[in-house]
Design an enzyme around this catalytic site. Structure first.
Site, PDB file in Angstrom:
ATOM      1  N   GLY A  77       6.404 -10.944   3.235  1.00  0.00           N
ATOM      2  CA  GLY A  77       6.290  -9.691   3.969  1.00  0.00           C
ATOM      3  C   GLY A  77       7.262  -9.587   5.126  1.00  0.00           C
ATOM      4  N   PRO A 102      14.538  -6.849  18.636  1.00  0.00           N
ATOM      5  CG  PRO A 102      15.562  -6.523  16.567  1.00  0.00           C
ATOM      6  CD  PRO A 102      15.779  -6.330  18.036  1.00  0.00           C
ATOM      7  CG  ASP A 104      16.045 -12.631  21.219  1.00  0.00           C
ATOM      8  OD1 ASP A 104      15.795 -13.487  20.344  1.00  0.00           O
ATOM      9  OD2 ASP A 104      17.199 -12.326  21.581  1.00  0.00           O
ATOM     10  CB  SER A 112       7.647 -12.614   8.581  1.00  0.00           C
ATOM     11  OG  SER A 112       8.688 -11.892   9.198  1.00  0.00           O
ATOM     12  CG  ASN A 113       6.350 -17.363   7.328  1.00  0.00           C
ATOM     13  OD1 ASN A 113       6.875 -16.381   6.812  1.00  0.00           O
ATOM     14  ND2 ASN A 113       6.916 -18.563   7.304  1.00  0.00           N
ATOM     15  CG  HIS A 160     -28.374  -2.673 -29.035  1.00  0.00           C
ATOM     16  ND1 HIS A 160     -27.473  -3.707 -28.958  1.00  0.00           N
ATOM     17  CD2 HIS A 160     -29.586  -3.201 -28.706  1.00  0.00           C
ATOM     18  CE1 HIS A 160     -28.103  -4.821 -28.613  1.00  0.00           C
ATOM     19  NE2 HIS A 160     -29.386  -4.533 -28.443  1.00  0.00           N
ATOM     20  CB  SER A 291     -11.356  23.642 -22.780  1.00  0.00           C
ATOM     21  OG  SER A 291     -10.425  23.848 -23.822  1.00  0.00           O
ATOM     22  CB  SER A 292      -6.031  24.861 -21.352  1.00  0.00           C
ATOM     23  OG  SER A 292      -5.723  24.011 -22.448  1.00  0.00           O
ATOM     24  CE  LYS A 297     -15.274  20.876 -24.715  1.00  0.00           C
ATOM     25  NZ  LYS A 297     -15.330  19.807 -23.709  1.00  0.00           N
ATOM     26  CG  ASN A 299     -14.784  19.111 -20.305  1.00  0.00           C
ATOM     27  OD1 ASN A 299     -15.613  19.310 -21.188  1.00  0.00           O
ATOM     28  ND2 ASN A 299     -13.496  19.392 -20.457  1.00  0.00           N
TER      29      ASN A 299
END
Length: 438
Positions: A77, A102, A104, A112-113, A160, A291-292, A297, A299
């Site tokens: 990262g 950035p 210092d 980063s670790n 089932h 539905s188109s 209908k 859904n």
């Protein structure tokens, strides 16, 4: 911004950017580090104040368009950390009229670790706390209310996908309320593990080039800002292993699996209206055309969107399993991907929980008579006389029922009176323990 300008040539450019919550968490972390370093006398106060002010801009979302590097980058990262360092340094310099560096200054006492593994945990905890836990509580409440409302509504049980003994709709809904309650508790427990932060470990966990009090002080400052109760981690563990985040990912997968099951049951009960079960109505799902090409209908669109979310969350969990295995010795190499995936999973599943609660469960209407009719016509009702006449004779009666004979006729052939049959076929007695035929 030298690093940020050069990195896209070497990283992937998929358009997959870090989510707002991770950018926010980086701002919280950089702000906390700057304050602590200034308090310890390690960073000039004016520079620290300008970093804090720029970090606030990052926290507030004012600099999101400058966090440009792709999620698919170096496994530590570093790309994210340096992108943030350079953006904060640039903005802080403009605020202070000083040259804020950035590395210092913004990244002082950090690597980063340790910063990115810390930030992704802050992001995960914040997102779970602010979105997932309320969404889980919402669906638990919705299911419990509907379970109570329909506690006496008897319907055919199915195993089932075949006819089975009756249950109540309330009993079915209570199963999911209980499942989500357990998952809420599971997430709460896992969150305590994720709250352990490795900041202060610098490059390999030893803390070299940071103050001995840095970890504890930074975490205290993060808690002051967020109120989320973070605590120090074993830095060597939290920088090389993402097991805590993998546990959280697994909990999110479990929620997705149970939500998928709930959605499937609702879809089946909503099937029809003439050639399916038609056991429930979902009024909100009629607000848009299903539905188109087929007028009128409707859904279960919200339910189906939830199923897609569930599939994605399960898939991201599988990716997290693989990414968590990446790396050797002191550092994980799956950090940016796992961080991105976790926040995405939380956002996705929270959205699904919220909309399933509000648009599906809260508005669900049981077709009570249809459910009762199915329950009374189920051949599985022969089970109620099995303790009296034995399994073999009951099986023979079951065959007659499958050929069209009613259970009343079959019981009359065995010598039961109509009064006895009425008592036996009191379905309200069939949805709780007991021997109703005796």
């Amino acid at each position: 911004m030298k690093y940020t300008d050069t990195a896209p040539k070497l990283f992937m450019n998929t358009g997959t950017k870090f989510p707002r919550r991770i950018i926010w968490s980086m701002g919280v972390l950089k702000k906390s580090c700057a304050k602590v370093n200034a308090d310890l006398g390690l960073l000039d106060k004016k520079i620290a104040d300008s970093i804090i002010k720029a970090s606030d801009d990052l926290i507030d979302g004012k600099l999101d368009d400058k966090i440009v590097l792709d999620v698919f980058q170096t496994g530590s990262g570093t790309g994210l950390n340096m992108n943030v360092n350079e953006v904060i340094a640039e903005v802080a310099s403009s605020y202070s009229n000083l040259k804020v560096h950035p590395n210092d200054h913004v990244n002082f006492g950090q690597s980063s670790n340790d910063t990115v593994p810390t930030a992704i945990r802050i992001a995960a905890v914040a997102e779970v706390t602010n979105r997932l836990l309320p969404a889980l509580q919402q669906i638990i409440s919705s299911l419990n209310k509907k379970a109570e409302e329909y506690k006496d509504v008897i319907k055919a049980g199915r195993t089932h996908l075949r006819d089975a003994l009756p249950v109540t709709l309330g009993q079915e809904l209570s199963a999911y309320a209980d499942a989500f309650q357990h998952e809420h508790e599971q997430v709460m427990n896992i969150l305590e593990y994720v709250k352990e932060l490795p900041i202060g470990g610098t490059a390999t966990g030893t803390g070299l080039n940071s103050h001995p009090e840095f970890q504890e002080r930074v975490i205290n400052e993060i808690n002051r800002i967020t109120g989320l109760g973070f605590k120090p981690a074993n830095r060597f563990r939290a920088m090389r292993l993402l097991t805590d985040l993998l546990l959280l990912s697994g909990a999110l997968r479990n929620i997705a699996v149970d939500l998928y099951r709930l959605g499937q049951d609702i879809r089946l009960m909503f099937s029809g209206p003439l050639t399916g079960l038609n056991e429930i109505d979902l009024p909100t799902q009629e607000e848009i055309a299903g539905s188109s090409i087929m007028p009128g209908k409707t859904n279960p669109v919200t339910v189906e969107a939830t199923l897609l979310i569930s599939a994605q969350v399960v898939g991201l969990d599988h990716a997290n399993q693989f990414a968590s295995m990446l790396g050797e010795f002191e550092l994980s190499m799956g950090i940016p991907l796992v961080g991105y995936n976790i926040v995405t999973q939380v956002n996705f599943i929270s959205e699904a929980l919220e909309k399933m609660s509000r648009l599906v469960i809260d508005g669900m209407v049981a077709n009570v008579e249809k459910m009762k009719r199915y329950a009374e016509s189920s051949p599985s009702l022969i089970t109620i006389v099995s303790p009296v006449i034995g399994y073999d004779k009951a099986t023979e009666i079951g065959k007659k029922l499958n050929k069209g004979m009613s259970i009343r006729e079959a019981l009359r052939e065995l010598g039961y009176s109509d009064n006895e049959i009425n008592k036996i076929l009191d379905l309200s007695k069939l949805v709780k323990p007991g021997f109703t035929a005796k």
